[in-house]
Design a protein around this motif. Structure first.
Motif, PDB file in Angstrom:
ATOM      1  N   SER A   1       0.828  -1.209   0.000  1.00  0.00           N
ATOM      2  CA  SER A   1       0.000   0.000   0.000  1.00  0.00           C
ATOM      3  C   SER A   1       0.861   1.258   0.000  1.00  0.00           C
ATOM      4  O   SER A   1       0.562   2.239  -0.704  1.00  0.00           O
TER       5      SER A   1
ATOM      6  N   TRP B   1      -3.946   5.254  -4.300  1.00  0.00           N
ATOM      7  CA  TRP B   1      -5.003   5.123  -3.286  1.00  0.00           C
ATOM      8  C   TRP B   1      -6.160   4.281  -3.821  1.00  0.00           C
ATOM      9  O   TRP B   1      -6.712   3.444  -3.091  1.00  0.00           O
ATOM     10  N   TYR B   2      -6.537   4.510  -5.061  1.00  0.00           N
ATOM     11  CA  TYR B   2      -7.626   3.721  -5.646  1.00  0.00           C
ATOM     12  C   TYR B   2      -7.250   2.228  -5.707  1.00  0.00           C
ATOM     13  O   TYR B   2      -8.087   1.350  -5.456  1.00  0.00           O
TER      14      TYR B   2
ATOM     15  N   ASN C   1      -5.256   0.750  -3.645  1.00  0.00           N
ATOM     16  CA  ASN C   1      -5.285   0.244  -2.274  1.00  0.00           C
ATOM     17  C   ASN C   1      -6.714  -0.059  -1.821  1.00  0.00           C
ATOM     18  O   ASN C   1      -6.960  -1.032  -1.096  1.00  0.00           O
ATOM     19  N   ILE C   2      -7.656   0.800  -2.240  1.00  0.00           N
ATOM     20  CA  ILE C   2      -9.063   0.525  -1.925  1.00  0.00           C
ATOM     21  C   ILE C   2      -9.495  -0.793  -2.583  1.00  0.00           C
ATOM     22  O   ILE C   2     -10.163  -1.627  -1.970  1.00  0.00           O
TER      23      ILE C   2
ATOM     24  N   ALA D   1      -8.152  -3.678  -0.557  1.00  0.00           N
ATOM     25  CA  ALA D   1      -8.927  -3.939   0.656  1.00  0.00           C
ATOM     26  C   ALA D   1     -10.218  -4.689   0.328  1.00  0.00           C
ATOM     27  O   ALA D   1     -10.602  -5.644   1.020  1.00  0.00           O
ATOM     28  N   VAL D   2     -10.882  -4.262  -0.753  1.00  0.00           N
ATOM     29  CA  VAL D   2     -12.099  -4.969  -1.181  1.00  0.00           C
ATOM     30  C   VAL D   2     -11.763  -6.401  -1.605  1.00  0.00           C
ATOM     31  O   VAL D   2     -12.522  -7.339  -1.352  1.00  0.00           O
TER      32      VAL D   2
ATOM     33  N   THR E   1     -11.334  -6.837  -8.677  1.00  0.00           N
ATOM     34  CA  THR E   1     -11.177  -5.557  -7.981  1.00  0.00           C
ATOM     35  C   THR E   1     -10.192  -4.636  -8.697  1.00  0.00           C
ATOM     36  O   THR E   1     -10.414  -3.418  -8.767  1.00  0.00           O
TER      37      THR E   1
ATOM     38  N   PHE F   1     -13.440   4.374  -9.456  1.00  0.00           N
ATOM     39  CA  PHE F   1     -12.922   5.604  -8.845  1.00  0.00           C
ATOM     40  C   PHE F   1     -12.216   6.483  -9.880  1.00  0.00           C
ATOM     41  O   PHE F   1     -12.325   7.719  -9.831  1.00  0.00           O
TER      42      PHE F   1
END
Length: 701
Positions: free
Chosen positions: A505, A517-518, A520-521, A524-525, A633, A641
């Motif tokens: 990350s 950041w996108y 990393n989101i 996480a998903v 993902t 995003f």
């Protein structure tokens, strides 16, 4: 991106389903932590606590409730290396299989060969090969394996069996096949027993052609119960019994004979007067009946009655068995009792004269015969289940087939007429010996009752349903994996996963900025989906599985990296952000490379899953699930995003001030250095091979 609304819908739906599935794991862990706190380190107390709340509701969703057993079934299952439990290796007795195939042959060459093979077994040579070698050496060509009193018996004759004209080599092929079939049968019986034992995701597998079977039971803690379950051959038999009045004179005579050779010591025991005591005291000679002068009768700690000759202390059973095996003692049996067998009952608890609990076992005299065959065998039992008897005590009911029902009616009719009892014997232990008070019992239904608890009746019914083992199973290796070791593995795996997640990350944020950041989101998903699918499928999480998850996290952003790098190229070529993103997500952009890389990963994972076992399969499971979820993902969640950013006309450059000049105008001719690369790679490979050889053989390259 087309159908953005549909993709959002499925993403939200998958997230909700994953959260729902994972909620059972959180609740189960909370209840288990409460049990640990309540037990304060006492594993038995913890197990009893969890058993007691099995049917209590512990999870309320408003529209439905779940009890602890249901929650446990739906949680993420952990393997032996994480949960702790029992690891056992069983050796199926090939010697017993050979005896069975020969119909317990009395041939001296055959039996000597069995004994020699047992004495000489060593290394990795299979017992069967040792037996064949010993038979050839002992027979010297005078006795054939196809002799009528060895393997050319009635049970092995017919198609695919043994006939009198076969050579030893031909018989050996048949016997090898029969032994393999017996081991496979034992494997199936053990699997049936274990599947009903109640642990989550047990692992059972054959170890090559050695006749050994590996059994792993995650979460199991009662070692003695496991050993009893696995080693029981389930040799169920029904025998007629002698009454105490019929054997009383023999026991008195045996006691008198033993006085001549046995030195007895006076020991205070709370003996309750029974028919034997009455017979003894009626002898008239007080010196003869004085306590301490009776090697056999002084060991009786409580009265018998009916088929029970008396109750003895468990520590005296071996001594009493030795008495009954003596030829001078057996000579005291009457002619119609000469084949009598003496068997012990199940361990029970009784009260002594001071009202204290003491352990005791009952002694029975069984009506044997020349062939040592029971009146009925357990092969006629078609079903068994744990139940409760008329007194409300745990018991096991059995249903027999047509042949068994007819034999049972005849046997119970004879017992009713003679006012005798029928001993129900499992693996040479008398579980009960009921009398028959209402005439012959038709229908083939019977019941085993005794001093059972609910767990014992469940295990006994399980064993009887699964059937008997074709041979005894000896535990050659057992290992208890403590929960502390499992917890340490979980902690280490969790820490490595967290460290890997943070590093990945951090790099994505430092190198790609907002686009990182996108990613990393999306990562996480991806983890949410991965664990949700594991819980939904009932898959087992193992330490190699955690390694697969860590690897998944490391490679989950690969697709994002390929897409982002292609987008940077398009932006440098002067395209707008919208055009660069569309080009990078197209088949001619990054999609071809992404699909190519992940297809090979999926193929490798599939091969590992199909052909691997144990740890390899655990690794392959999480790897395959992780590949699929990371593709979804990385491609779709991050794209949502990015498209939202484009719609807002926000600036998105896929770089940061720190990374904007990284690898810009960087050129390296890999093909030009291929010879040097080959030399370095070959040197490393040779060095690694030498290192491994040094460790394994102790030699030096």
């Amino acid at each position: 991106m087309q159908n953005k609304g549909l993709i959002k819908f499925f993403a939200i739906l998958f997230a909700l389903v994953s959260i729902y599935q994972l909620s059972f794991t959180f609740v189960a862990n909370k209840v288990k932590n409460d049990a640990k706190a309540f037990a304060a380190g006492n594993s038995d107390k913890e197990a009893r606590y969890l058993d007691s709340i099995g049917k209590e509701n512990v999870f309320n969703l408003g529209f439905t409730n779940f009890n602890f057993d249901e929650v446990s079934d739906k949680q993420i299952n952990k393997g032996l290396d994480l949960e702790g439990g029992i690891n056992v290796i069983l050796q199926i007795s090939v010697k017993d299989i050979l005896k069975g195939l020969s119909s317990n042959s009395k041939n001296p060459v055959f039996n000597k060969s069995l004994a020699d093979a047992t004495a000489n077994i060593q290394g990795n040579t299979p017992y069967l090969e040792k037996f064949f070698d010993a038979f050839e050496a002992n027979s010297k060509g005078t006795v054939k394996l196809a002799s009528p009193d060895i393997f050319a018996n009635r049970s092995l004759q017919g198609e695919g069996g043994v006939d009198f004209q076969m050579t030893d080599a031909e018989v050996q092929k048949v016997i090898r096949r029969k032994v393999d079939e017996s081991v496979e049968s034992a494997f199936g019986v053990l699997r049936k027993r274990i599947d009903k034992f109640g642990v989550t995701q047990p692992n059972i597998q054959k170890l090559g052609e050695s006749g050994q079977i590996l059994v792993e039971l995650p979460g199991a803690k009662d070692v003695d119960r496991i050993k009893k379950l696995l080693q029981s051959t389930a040799q169920l038999e029904f025998w007629e019994t002698y009454k105490i009045e019929e054997m009383g004179n023999f026991l008195l005579a045996a006691n008198e004979t033993l006085k001549k050779t046995e030195i007895t010591t006076v020991e205070s025991k709370p003996v309750v007067k029974d028919s034997l005591s009455a017979l003894l005291t009626n002898g008239g000679d007080s010196a003869t009946t004085k306590k301490g002068n009776n090697p056999l009768l002084d060991k009786i700690i409580a009265q018998g009655g009916g088929p029970v000759l008396g109750l003895f202390s468990p520590k005296d059973t071996a001594t009493v068995n030795g008495y009954f095996k003596r030829q001078d003692v057996r000579n005291l049996l009457s002619a119609d009792q000469r084949y009598a067998k003496f068997l012990w009952g199940k361990l029970t608890i009784i009260k002594d004269a001071k009202d204290k609990d003491i352990e005791a076992v009952e002694l029975y005299a069984i009506k044997g015969n020349r062939d040592n065959e029971p009146a009925m065998s357990g092969g006629v039992v078609t079903d068994a289940k744990d139940t409760f008897d008329q007194s409300g005590k745990p018991a096991v009911s059995m249903q027999m087939n047509g042949q068994g029902a007819k034999g049972w009616e005849e046997l119970t009719g004879r017992a009713y007429t003679q006012k005798s009892s029928i001993a129900i014997v499992l693996d040479n232990i008398v579980y009960s010996a009921p009398g028959v008070s209402s005439g012959p019992i038709a229908g083939g239904r019977s019941e085993i009752s005794g001093s059972f608890d609910v767990t014992e009746t469940k295990d006994l019914a399980n064993v009887l349903r699964a059937g008997k083992l074709p041979a005894s199973a000896d535990i050659v290796q057992s290992e208890v994996v403590g929960p502390s070791l499992g917890q340490e593995a979980i902690d280490n795996g969790t820490n490595s996963a967290i460290v890997g997640l943070l590093l990945v990350s951090l790099w994505m944020m430092v190198y790609y900025g907002k686009a990182g950041w996108y990613a990393n989101i999306a990562l996480a998903v991806n983890l949410l989906f991965l664990f949700g699918i594991l819980a939904s499928l009932g898959a087992v999480l193992t330490l190699p599985g955690i390694a697969g998850i860590v690897l998944t996290m490391g490679t989950a952003v690969d697709a994002n990296i390929i897409i982002y790098e292609r987008a940077k190229e398009e932006l440098r070529d002067g395209k707008s952000l919208d055009e660069a993103v569309k080009a990078s997500y197209s088949w001619t952009g990054a999609m071809r490379s992404i699909v190519d890389a992940n297809v090979t990963h999926i193929l490798i994972g599939t091969v590992l899953f199909i052909f691997g076992s144990g740890p390899i399969k655990g690794f392959a499971t999480t790897l395959l699930i992780g590949i699929i979820t990371s593709l979804f993902t990385s491609i779709f969640i991050a794209r949502i995003f990015i498209d939202k950013n484009i719609a807002k006309k926000a600036n998105l450059t896929f770089v940061t001030n720190f990374s904007k000049d990284f690898f810009t105008n960087f050129h390296f001719d890999f093909l030009k250095s291929k010879k040097m690369d080959l030399f370095v790679f070959s040197s490393c490979s040779c060095g690694e091979y030498c290192l491994i050889s040094d460790k394994q053989t102790g030699s030096r390259c």
